[in-house]
Design a protein around this motif. Structure first.
Motif, mmCIF file in Angstrom:
data_model
loop_
_atom_site.group_PDB
_atom_site.id
_atom_site.type_symbol
_atom_site.label_atom_id
_atom_site.label_comp_id
_atom_site.label_asym_id
_atom_site.label_seq_id
_atom_site.Cartn_x
_atom_site.Cartn_y
_atom_site.Cartn_z
ATOM 1 N N VAL A 6 0.515 -1.543 0.290
ATOM 2 C CA VAL A 6 0.023 0.028 0.180
ATOM 3 C C VAL A 6 0.598 0.923 0.183
ATOM 4 C CG1 VAL A 6 -0.111 0.287 2.039
ATOM 5 C CG2 VAL A 6 -1.903 1.133 1.000
ATOM 6 N N THR A 7 0.701 2.314 -0.941
ATOM 7 C CA THR A 7 1.399 3.566 -0.731
ATOM 8 C C THR A 7 0.975 4.263 0.031
ATOM 9 O OG1 THR A 7 1.816 2.933 -3.585
ATOM 10 C CG2 THR A 7 1.980 4.810 -2.692
ATOM 11 N N ARG A 8 1.868 5.305 1.585
ATOM 12 C CA ARG A 8 0.935 6.039 1.988
ATOM 13 C C ARG A 8 1.828 7.189 2.429
ATOM 14 N NH1 ARG A 8 -4.039 5.202 3.467
ATOM 15 N NH2 ARG A 8 -3.977 6.209 5.070
ATOM 16 N N ASP A 9 1.962 8.231 3.030
ATOM 17 C CA ASP A 9 2.704 9.147 3.343
ATOM 18 C C ASP A 9 4.002 8.917 4.361
ATOM 19 O OD1 ASP A 9 1.094 10.663 0.925
ATOM 20 O OD2 ASP A 9 -0.473 10.626 2.562
ATOM 21 N N GLY A 10 3.805 8.031 4.945
ATOM 22 C CA GLY A 10 5.209 7.903 6.086
ATOM 23 C C GLY A 10 5.677 7.321 4.963
ATOM 24 N N GLY A 11 7.376 7.772 5.817
ATOM 25 C CA GLY A 11 8.622 7.505 5.074
ATOM 26 C C GLY A 11 8.586 7.230 3.481
ATOM 27 N N ALA A 12 7.975 8.171 3.265
ATOM 28 C CA ALA A 12 8.419 8.580 2.077
ATOM 29 C C ALA A 12 9.442 8.803 1.403
ATOM 30 C CB ALA A 12 6.882 8.922 1.337
#
Lengths: 650, 190
Positions: free
Chosen positions: A615-621
């Protein structure tokens, strides 16, 4: 040996203790009672295998009598062989079936397998969790392990460690018979009660399963099984091994024959080598070349050496060959001209030329030849997997790559993509992220961009010290980010470790793939340690500030094969709480690199590199920058030349 | 475009011409007019055949090349190494076989080297026996030698030698995946 319905080496539903051949990569598709499991399993070491599973489950019973019509579930499993089989002793393995995930397949086991005859193996195991559904008894590990917490229907992603090896235990087992080399017969006693599937998806009647498997051709296996006295299931497995290239050492043209009087640059160009410098000092000819063709560094050096041996003027007795990248230079490989003549066809010539070759510091003051312009056209595919609305989406199109070396160390890179077909623009999910939308608005980029500037950046590379490389980049780095990026890498010679620092001042790009930016500006940066151990195992630890302003670290573990294959996994933990992060709890994924030369047998340096995120989320990007120093300098270094030395005379 | 796609999917781009048909295309006239030595080589196991001409000499080793760049390196007609066949022969120790053909001991050791998938060189030892092959009735002017090698992948090579002592036809093993090369000297050195 067969893979089971969970994609592990096993019986039918249950595991066995033996492992697949080292480095084998298998994809298993199995279906039973409308429970479909797709599993990618990698035998990461002779003992350890890891499986990433993506299952589509129907009619799953939740809490309070709720029945979910369809659940898409991701899980990670590990299998470790503790003991090898001997004449007297069985092989013994331990495994965890659902390591990071929702826990729907949560279960652990300890299993032993012994071959009674070459064609007959028996397996007996003891299991926890799902493997303790039938005939369970009290946990022998003691009262602290007596209770297994109930599975929580949460967002998943956390390691449910306080459940491992807890609760009741039960026995399972089975027999595998291999009457012919292609046909296998399996009988198993399964201790899985299918607690979430029975009776909504199917009605379980017995614990006995019966299966047949057949090898169609090496690496392709089909299986059929009758499960739990209820239904038939079918299964298909594709396996390959990175250490077994389908085309051997490939179909590269043999070393070029050079006519006397041919200019050196043209003779080298016939081997895909761009001459960037040449000089003669004391009877030794030093050259620097950029390798545009050969995936193996030593092969490029061997080809350059044979060109020199054919056309260098008389009186030159030695050659020093350096592999070059813009602004960056590896060590020189010094070869005696007479060795090149006598060892090319010697029975043990590869080892012998290796003993005679020496590494030296590349001479300074080459007459660098610039500018160099290069372009290519290629097809591209951008997959988007695991979207609950449609788990398999992709765009395909053509991409134009261009690079222009303006001066020593200054290179411009551009990639323009034209989408031809696909359905990424149908992604309708809106980001519900509580963090700044640094990645989760990817659907907006996919919807609004058709002919995109994927990359348009200018990079300045330099090597102020022998083992120190620097990079300053400005421009558009990837579809979502542009700005400035700078990097320093130190790779002490002869060591397994390298150290890097990167700092970025970035702006988020407009959704339309053009030149514009949005208002969001961010600063990110990392300190990195790279480790490359024996046997191709490697690790990378990055610590710093991520795009959403979160602080934390990323650990990447990988196995890199000398032929360019690489398989690994990474996980990023930052100061973003799991709840704020959302589905998946933290950023993680699989990285896979498949060299195209391995696939086609034709020599080329590019590879298919994929990062699979559940899943692509915003944390750790992090921002993607093409041409980071570690991957760029690695093929130039002594390590890469030594590792590929077997290809010197190829 | 459709043809190209077909090619990519089924790897059928180079429609294989049967080696015998390819060989038949070379008429005696054409061969007589050749200015350079030439080999006709077929590899039945990988279903390929081609003519090769010498492109380079390194000491006693002659490098022969096909039009598309595949190479076979030979020493006195014996295959030392190949390039561009896929599962190539990286190197071969020919001292034993060369001495045996010249009349030396008929039993000898031999090594063949191949590049493995992890880029390591695998040097495999063989014990070989070279003996005249009298299994078939044949022209008394021709000597047929049979080489039987025992080792990791046992193989048998054949060497046909004419009255002048020249090797004019041979069947030589390369690797398990490539199998044998059948090498015919179409036009020898003059």
């Amino acid at each position: 040996m067969r893979y089971n319905t969970f994609g592990a080496s096993g019986l039918i539903d249950m595991p066995v203790a033996s492992s697949a051949p080292d480095a084998e990569l298998a994809f298993t598709l199995s279906s039973f009672a409308r429970q479909t499991r797709n599993t990618l399993t990698f035998q990461a070491s002779p003992r350890l295998s890891a499986s990433f599973r993506y299952a589509a489950l129907r009619k799953i019973m939740g809490q309070h009598g709720v029945i979910y019509d369809r659940i898409l579930d991701r899980s990670l499993a590990l299998h470790y062989r503790i003991l090898d089989e001997t004449r007297r002793r069985p092989a013994v393995a331990v495994g965890v079936a659902d390591f990071i995930g929702t826990g729907i397949y949560g279960g652990e086991y300890l299993v032993a397998t012994k071959a009674l005859r070459p064609d007959l193996a028996v397996t007996l195991g003891v299991g926890w969790g799902r493997y303790a559904g039938v005939g369970g008894f009290a946990n022998p590990l003691g009262p602290a392990f007596a209770d297994r917490p109930d599975r929580v229907f949460a967002q998943g992603g956390t390691i449910t460690r306080n459940a491992f090896f807890r609760g009741d235990v039960a026995f399972f087992g089975g027999v595998q018979w291999q009457p012919t080399p292609k046909l296998g017969v399996t009988l198993e006693y399964s201790s899985d009660r299918y607690p979430y599937e029975d009776p909504a998806a199917f009605v379980r009647r017995t614990p006995f399963n019966f299966g047949l498997n057949y090898t169609l051709r090496p690496g392709v296996q089909v299986a059929a099984q009758y499960l739990y006295g209820a239904e038939f299931g079918a299964q298909l497995t594709f396996a390959l091994n990175p250490t077994r290239p389908p085309h051997g050492s490939g179909y590269a043209r043999g070393p070029a024959t050079v006519r006397a009087g041919t200019p050196l640059a043209r003779a080298l160009a016939a081997e895909g080598l761009v001459l960037t410098g040449a000089q003669v000092v004391d009877g030794r000819m030093d050259i620097a070349v950029q390798n545009t063709r050969f995936p193996d560094s030593a092969q490029a050096i061997g080809r350059a050496a044979r060109v020199l041996a054919q056309i260098a003027p008389k009186g030159i007795d030695a050659f020093a060959i350096t592999l070059d990248a813009p602004g960056l230079r590896g060590p020189a490989v010094v070869l005696q001209r007479s060795d090149l003549a006598t060892l090319e066809f010697a029975p043990n010539g590869t080892a012998q030329i290796g003993q005679q070759a020496e590494f030296a510091t590349a001479a300074a003051g080459f007459d660098n030849r610039y500018p160099v312009f290069d372009w290519s056209l290629r097809p591209y595919i951008t997959p988007n997997l695991f979207d609950p609305d449609d788990p398999l989406r992709a765009d395909v199109g053509i991409a134009l790559d261009a690079q222009w070396q303006l001066a020593a160390g200054v290179i411009g890179r551009a990639t323009v993509q034209q989408r031809l077909a696909g359905n990424l623009d149908q992604t309708v999910r809106k980001s519900d992220s509580a963090l700044p939308h640094v990645r989760s608005d990817f659907a907006l980029y996919e919807r609004e961009g058709n002919g995109d500037i994927a990359q348009l950046a200018l990079h300045w590379y330099a090597q102020p010290l022998r083992d120190v490389a620097t990079r300053v980049s400005i421009g558009l780095f990837e579809t979502m980010y542009g700005g400035m990026s700078s990097e320093v890498l130190w790779y002490p010679g002869g060591r397994d470790l390298a150290f890097g620092i990167e700092l970025n001042a970035l702006r988020q790009r407009d959704y339309d793939g053009g030149l514009g930016f949005r208002d969001d500006a961010m600063t990110s940066g990392h300190a990195s340690i790279y480790w490359q151990g024996k046997g191709g195992y490697s690790a990378q630890l990055d610590a710093g500030r991520y795009l959403a302003g979160d602080w934390g670290g990323t650990l990447t573990l990988a196995r890199q094969f000398r032929n360019g294959w690489s398989l690994g996994a990474f996980a990023t933990l930052t100061d973003v709480p799991f709840e704020t992060f959302g589905e998946g709890s933290f950023d993680k994924g699989i990285v896979l690199t498949v060299p195209l030369s391995w696939v086609s047998g034709r020599p080329r340096r590019d590879a298919l590199a994929t990062t699979l995120r559940p899943v692509t989320r915003d944390g750790g990007a992090r921002v993607q920058v093409d041409g980071r120093l570690y991957p760029l300098t690695a093929p130039l270094r002594a390590r890469a030349i030594n590792d590929s030395w077997g290809m010197f005379w190829r | 475009m459709r043809w190209l796609l077909f090619c990519l999917l089924f790897a059928a781009c180079t429609a294989p011409i049967p080696p015998a048909a390819l060989r038949a295309q070379l008429t005696t006239d054409q061969i007589a007019r050749l200015q350079v030595p030439m080999l006709f080589v077929s590899a039945p196991q990988i279903k390929t055949a081609a003519t090769l001409i010498p492109v380079r000499q390194n000491g006693p080793v002659r490098i022969w090349q096909t039009r598309d760049g595949a190479q076979i390196a030979t020493r006195d007609g014996l295959v030392v190494a190949t390039h561009g066949l896929g599962f190539d022969l990286a190197a071969s120790d020919l001292d034993g076989i060369a001495a045996a053909i010249a009349g030396g001991p008929g039993e000898y050791k031999r090594t063949l080297s191949h590049i493995m998938g992890d880029l390591r060189t695998s040097v495999q030892p063989y014990r070989c026996v070279l003996a005249p092959d009298r299994s078939k009735p044949q022209n008394p002017a021709i000597t047929v030698l049979r080489e039987d090698c025992r080792g990791p992948d046992p193989f048998r090579n054949l060497y046909h030698i004419d009255a002048k002592g020249r090797l004019f036809w041979s069947q030589q093993w390369v690797s398990p995946k490539v199998g044998h090369l059948e090498i015919e000297v179409i036009r020898p050195d003059k």
